[in-house]
Design a protein around this motif. Structure first.
Motif, PDB file in Angstrom:
ATOM      1  N   GLN A  27     -13.974   4.349  41.007  1.00  0.00           N
ATOM      2  CA  GLN A  27     -13.406   4.539  39.668  1.00  0.00           C
ATOM      3  C   GLN A  27     -12.480   3.382  39.301  1.00  0.00           C
ATOM      4  OE1 GLN A  27     -11.773   8.429  40.398  1.00  0.00           O
ATOM      5  NE2 GLN A  27     -13.417   9.433  39.251  1.00  0.00           N
ATOM      6  N   TYR A  28     -11.717   2.886  40.270  1.00  0.00           N
ATOM      7  CA  TYR A  28     -10.834   1.748  40.025  1.00  0.00           C
ATOM      8  C   TYR A  28     -11.649   0.506  39.672  1.00  0.00           C
ATOM      9  CZ  TYR A  28      -7.578  -2.056  40.757  1.00  0.00           C
ATOM     10  OH  TYR A  28      -6.831  -3.198  40.581  1.00  0.00           O
ATOM     11  N   LYS A  29     -12.719   0.261  40.428  1.00  0.00           N
ATOM     12  CA  LYS A  29     -13.561  -0.910  40.153  1.00  0.00           C
ATOM     13  C   LYS A  29     -14.176  -0.826  38.758  1.00  0.00           C
ATOM     14  CE  LYS A  29     -14.423  -1.642  44.995  1.00  0.00           C
ATOM     15  NZ  LYS A  29     -15.308  -1.666  46.106  1.00  0.00           N
ATOM     16  N   LEU A  30     -14.619   0.364  38.359  1.00  0.00           N
ATOM     17  CA  LEU A  30     -15.172   0.556  37.016  1.00  0.00           C
ATOM     18  C   LEU A  30     -14.095   0.324  35.956  1.00  0.00           C
ATOM     19  CD1 LEU A  30     -17.397   3.685  37.657  1.00  0.00           C
ATOM     20  CD2 LEU A  30     -18.197   1.377  37.129  1.00  0.00           C
ATOM     21  N   LYS A  31     -12.888   0.804  36.222  1.00  0.00           N
ATOM     22  CA  LYS A  31     -11.773   0.622  35.288  1.00  0.00           C
ATOM     23  C   LYS A  31     -11.470  -0.859  35.076  1.00  0.00           C
ATOM     24  CE  LYS A  31      -6.860   1.717  34.984  1.00  0.00           C
ATOM     25  NZ  LYS A  31      -5.754   2.413  35.626  1.00  0.00           N
ATOM     26  N   VAL A  32     -11.477  -1.618  36.161  1.00  0.00           N
ATOM     27  CA  VAL A  32     -11.208  -3.059  36.069  1.00  0.00           C
ATOM     28  C   VAL A  32     -12.305  -3.754  35.263  1.00  0.00           C
ATOM     29  CG1 VAL A  32     -11.073  -5.200  37.414  1.00  0.00           C
ATOM     30  CG2 VAL A  32      -9.822  -3.181  38.166  1.00  0.00           C
ATOM     31  N   LEU A  33     -13.559  -3.401  35.515  1.00  0.00           N
ATOM     32  CA  LEU A  33     -14.678  -3.999  34.766  1.00  0.00           C
ATOM     33  C   LEU A  33     -14.595  -3.644  33.285  1.00  0.00           C
ATOM     34  CD1 LEU A  33     -17.625  -3.425  37.270  1.00  0.00           C
ATOM     35  CD2 LEU A  33     -16.596  -5.618  36.648  1.00  0.00           C
ATOM     36  N   LYS A  34     -14.202  -2.415  32.968  1.00  0.00           N
ATOM     37  CA  LYS A  34     -14.053  -2.013  31.567  1.00  0.00           C
ATOM     38  C   LYS A  34     -12.907  -2.776  30.909  1.00  0.00           C
ATOM     39  CE  LYS A  34     -13.949   2.505  32.262  1.00  0.00           C
ATOM     40  NZ  LYS A  34     -13.875   3.959  31.990  1.00  0.00           N
ATOM     41  N   LYS A  35     -11.788  -2.901  31.623  1.00  0.00           N
ATOM     42  CA  LYS A  35     -10.618  -3.598  31.080  1.00  0.00           C
ATOM     43  C   LYS A  35     -10.934  -5.073  30.808  1.00  0.00           C
ATOM     44  CE  LYS A  35      -5.734  -4.376  31.935  1.00  0.00           C
ATOM     45  NZ  LYS A  35      -4.615  -4.206  32.866  1.00  0.00           N
ATOM     46  N   ASP A  36     -11.742  -5.679  31.673  1.00  0.00           N
ATOM     47  CA  ASP A  36     -12.136  -7.084  31.502  1.00  0.00           C
ATOM     48  C   ASP A  36     -13.197  -7.263  30.427  1.00  0.00           C
ATOM     49  OD1 ASP A  36     -10.389  -7.842  33.491  1.00  0.00           O
ATOM     50  OD2 ASP A  36     -11.931  -8.060  35.041  1.00  0.00           O
ATOM     51  N   GLY A  37     -13.706  -6.158  29.870  1.00  0.00           N
ATOM     52  CA  GLY A  37     -14.712  -6.243  28.818  1.00  0.00           C
ATOM     53  C   GLY A  37     -16.102  -6.564  29.341  1.00  0.00           C
ATOM     54  N   ARG A  38     -16.357  -6.283  30.610  1.00  0.00           N
ATOM     55  CA  ARG A  38     -17.658  -6.604  31.195  1.00  0.00           C
ATOM     56  C   ARG A  38     -18.642  -5.448  31.069  1.00  0.00           C
ATOM     57  NH1 ARG A  38     -17.177  -9.337  36.766  1.00  0.00           N
ATOM     58  NH2 ARG A  38     -19.231  -9.997  36.154  1.00  0.00           N
ATOM     59  N   ILE A  39     -18.122  -4.199  31.038  1.00  0.00           N
ATOM     60  CA  ILE A  39     -18.989  -3.036  30.891  1.00  0.00           C
ATOM     61  C   ILE A  39     -18.362  -2.057  29.901  1.00  0.00           C
ATOM     62  CG2 ILE A  39     -20.001  -3.182  33.211  1.00  0.00           C
ATOM     63  CD1 ILE A  39     -18.121  -0.890  34.048  1.00  0.00           C
ATOM     64  N   ARG A  40     -19.204  -1.133  29.419  1.00  0.00           N
ATOM     65  CA  ARG A  40     -18.737  -0.083  28.514  1.00  0.00           C
ATOM     66  C   ARG A  40     -19.578   1.157  28.774  1.00  0.00           C
ATOM     67  NH1 ARG A  40     -19.401  -1.715  22.522  1.00  0.00           N
ATOM     68  NH2 ARG A  40     -21.541  -1.892  23.226  1.00  0.00           N
ATOM     69  N   PHE A  41     -18.957   2.329  28.656  1.00  0.00           N
ATOM     70  CA  PHE A  41     -19.686   3.577  28.828  1.00  0.00           C
ATOM     71  C   PHE A  41     -19.931   4.192  27.469  1.00  0.00           C
ATOM     72  CE2 PHE A  41     -20.156   8.128  29.753  1.00  0.00           C
ATOM     73  CZ  PHE A  41     -21.157   8.062  30.709  1.00  0.00           C
ATOM     74  N   ASN A  42     -21.201   4.412  27.126  1.00  0.00           N
ATOM     75  CA  ASN A  42     -21.570   5.079  25.887  1.00  0.00           C
ATOM     76  C   ASN A  42     -21.913   6.519  26.195  1.00  0.00           C
ATOM     77  OD1 ASN A  42     -21.211   3.041  24.067  1.00  0.00           O
ATOM     78  ND2 ASN A  42     -23.303   2.293  24.200  1.00  0.00           N
ATOM     79  N   GLY A  43     -21.146   7.427  25.658  1.00  0.00           N
ATOM     80  CA  GLY A  43     -21.351   8.845  25.902  1.00  0.00           C
ATOM     81  C   GLY A  43     -20.014   9.505  26.132  1.00  0.00           C
ATOM     82  N   LYS A  44     -20.057  10.784  26.502  1.00  0.00           N
ATOM     83  CA  LYS A  44     -18.812  11.473  26.817  1.00  0.00           C
ATOM     84  C   LYS A  44     -19.100  12.620  27.764  1.00  0.00           C
ATOM     85  CE  LYS A  44     -18.888  14.336  22.684  1.00  0.00           C
ATOM     86  NZ  LYS A  44     -18.153  14.770  21.529  1.00  0.00           N
ATOM     87  N   GLY A  45     -18.072  13.043  28.463  1.00  0.00           N
ATOM     88  CA  GLY A  45     -18.212  14.152  29.386  1.00  0.00           C
ATOM     89  C   GLY A  45     -19.145  13.872  30.556  1.00  0.00           C
ATOM     90  N   GLY A  46     -19.254  12.614  30.941  1.00  0.00           N
ATOM     91  CA  GLY A  46     -20.125  12.260  32.055  1.00  0.00           C
ATOM     92  C   GLY A  46     -21.587  12.129  31.687  1.00  0.00           C
ATOM     93  N   LYS A  47     -21.913  12.417  30.441  1.00  0.00           N
ATOM     94  CA  LYS A  47     -23.294  12.274  29.964  1.00  0.00           C
ATOM     95  C   LYS A  47     -23.365  11.012  29.108  1.00  0.00           C
ATOM     96  CE  LYS A  47     -24.545  16.613  31.035  1.00  0.00           C
ATOM     97  NZ  LYS A  47     -25.585  17.028  31.895  1.00  0.00           N
TER      98      LYS A  47
END
Length: 54
Positions: A27-47
């Protein structure tokens, strides 16, 4: 990033298992990638799916 490229619907739990780290570590690694603008999650509630931005 390679795991997300292979499966855009991968969960943090599956990422942790594949990388051999804890769930909070993944989760930390994903958070860092999101903060750096490298990835984004489209959806909500895990879907949804991950998008690689750069």
């Amino acid at each position: 990033m390679d795991l997300i490229r292979k499966n855009s619907e991968i969960t943090a739990k599956e990422i942790a298992r594949c990388l051999g780290c804890s769930l909070s570590g993944a989760q930390y690694k994903l958070k860092v990638l999101k903060k750096d603008g490298r990835i984004r999650f489209n959806g909500k509630g895990g879907k949804g799916r991950w998008e690689i931005l750069r």
